[in-house]
Design a protein around this motif. Structure first.
Motif, PDB file in Angstrom:
ATOM      1  N   MET A   1      -1.800 -49.879  20.803  1.00 53.47           N
ATOM      2  CA  MET A   1      -0.996 -48.842  20.022  1.00 53.47           C
ATOM      3  C   MET A   1      -1.521 -49.127  18.630  1.00 53.47           C
ATOM      4  O   MET A   1      -1.464 -50.260  18.203  1.00 53.47           O
ATOM      5  N   LYS A   2      -1.560 -48.065  18.134  1.00 54.70           N
ATOM      6  CA  LYS A   2      -2.032 -48.160  16.534  1.00 54.70           C
ATOM      7  C   LYS A   2      -0.996 -48.161  15.710  1.00 54.70           C
ATOM      8  O   LYS A   2       0.240 -47.978  16.003  1.00 54.70           O
ATOM      9  N   ARG A   3      -0.949 -49.067  14.627  1.00 54.07           N
ATOM     10  CA  ARG A   3      -0.178 -49.040  13.609  1.00 54.07           C
ATOM     11  C   ARG A   3      -0.313 -47.761  13.002  1.00 54.07           C
ATOM     12  O   ARG A   3      -0.847 -46.895  12.825  1.00 54.07           O
ATOM     13  N   VAL A   4       1.062 -47.539  12.085  1.00 52.52           N
ATOM     14  CA  VAL A   4       1.144 -46.364  11.226  1.00 52.52           C
ATOM     15  C   VAL A   4       1.087 -46.401   9.762  1.00 52.52           C
ATOM     16  O   VAL A   4       1.515 -47.518   9.226  1.00 52.52           O
ATOM     17  N   ALA A   5       0.438 -45.792   9.190  1.00 53.45           N
ATOM     18  CA  ALA A   5       0.319 -45.773   7.705  1.00 53.45           C
ATOM     19  C   ALA A   5       0.561 -44.388   7.067  1.00 53.45           C
ATOM     20  O   ALA A   5       0.415 -43.476   7.577  1.00 53.45           O
ATOM     21  N   LEU A  22      -7.938 -44.403   6.335  1.00 51.17           N
ATOM     22  CA  LEU A  22      -7.094 -44.949   6.927  1.00 51.17           C
ATOM     23  C   LEU A  22      -7.080 -44.614   8.285  1.00 51.17           C
ATOM     24  O   LEU A  22      -6.694 -45.284   9.393  1.00 51.17           O
ATOM     25  N   ALA A  23      -7.346 -43.268   8.587  1.00 52.52           N
ATOM     26  CA  ALA A  23      -7.457 -42.639  10.052  1.00 52.52           C
ATOM     27  C   ALA A  23      -8.127 -43.285  11.049  1.00 52.52           C
ATOM     28  O   ALA A  23      -7.913 -43.159  12.254  1.00 52.52           O
ATOM     29  N   GLU A  24      -9.281 -44.093  10.334  1.00 53.32           N
ATOM     30  CA  GLU A  24      -9.941 -44.692  11.536  1.00 53.32           C
ATOM     31  C   GLU A  24      -9.483 -45.706  12.166  1.00 53.32           C
ATOM     32  O   GLU A  24      -9.776 -46.047  13.131  1.00 53.32           O
ATOM     33  N   GLU A  25      -8.464 -46.510  11.614  1.00 54.78           N
ATOM     34  CA  GLU A  25      -7.923 -47.361  12.047  1.00 54.78           C
ATOM     35  C   GLU A  25      -6.323 -47.512  12.304  1.00 54.78           C
ATOM     36  O   GLU A  25      -5.635 -48.063  13.134  1.00 54.78           O
ATOM     37  N   TYR A  26      -5.587 -46.438  11.719  1.00 49.81           N
ATOM     38  CA  TYR A  26      -4.203 -46.087  11.772  1.00 49.81           C
ATOM     39  C   TYR A  26      -3.870 -44.832  12.243  1.00 49.81           C
ATOM     40  O   TYR A  26      -4.429 -43.848  11.984  1.00 49.81           O
ATOM     41  N   PHE A  45      -7.829 -35.302  11.208  1.00 50.31           N
ATOM     42  CA  PHE A  45      -7.875 -36.634  11.991  1.00 50.31           C
ATOM     43  C   PHE A  45      -6.676 -36.848  12.791  1.00 50.31           C
ATOM     44  O   PHE A  45      -6.596 -37.935  13.265  1.00 50.31           O
ATOM     45  N   GLY A  46      -6.125 -35.821  13.357  1.00 46.63           N
ATOM     46  CA  GLY A  46      -5.180 -35.745  14.535  1.00 46.63           C
ATOM     47  C   GLY A  46      -3.834 -36.559  13.711  1.00 46.63           C
ATOM     48  O   GLY A  46      -2.904 -37.277  14.719  1.00 46.63           O
ATOM     49  N   GLY A  47      -3.470 -36.404  12.571  1.00 41.74           N
ATOM     50  CA  GLY A  47      -2.522 -37.342  11.968  1.00 41.74           C
ATOM     51  C   GLY A  47      -1.107 -36.195  11.891  1.00 41.74           C
ATOM     52  O   GLY A  47      -1.142 -35.146  12.408  1.00 41.74           O
TER      53      GLY A  47
END
Length: 64
Positions: A1-5, A22-26, A45-47
């Motif tokens: 599960m990714k962390r949220v930024a 940040l979307a590359e990692e979070y 980026f699907g945010g």
């Protein structure tokens, strides 16, 4: 599960650049006042986008 930024002021300028990076990692939540720009950016980026003016207490509550 990714962390949220959470990126405030993320609809344009430096905030938008940070959100994209940040979307590359979070999982990124973009917060800003410009609904059209913020929504379009978050879709790239699907945010997620939350329209809020963080100088207003009620808008801050929407983000938390």
């Amino acid at each position: 599960m990714k962390r949220v930024a959470v990126v405030t002021g993320g609809a344009s300028g430096i905030g938008a650049a940070c959100a994209e990076m940040l979307a590359e990692e979070y999982c990124v939540v973009v917060v800003g006042v410009n609904e059209q720009k913020g929504f379009e950016l978050s879709q790239k980026f699907g945010g997620r986008f939350i329209q809020a003016d963080l100088s207003k207490r009620d808008d801050c509550k929407k983000v938390v």
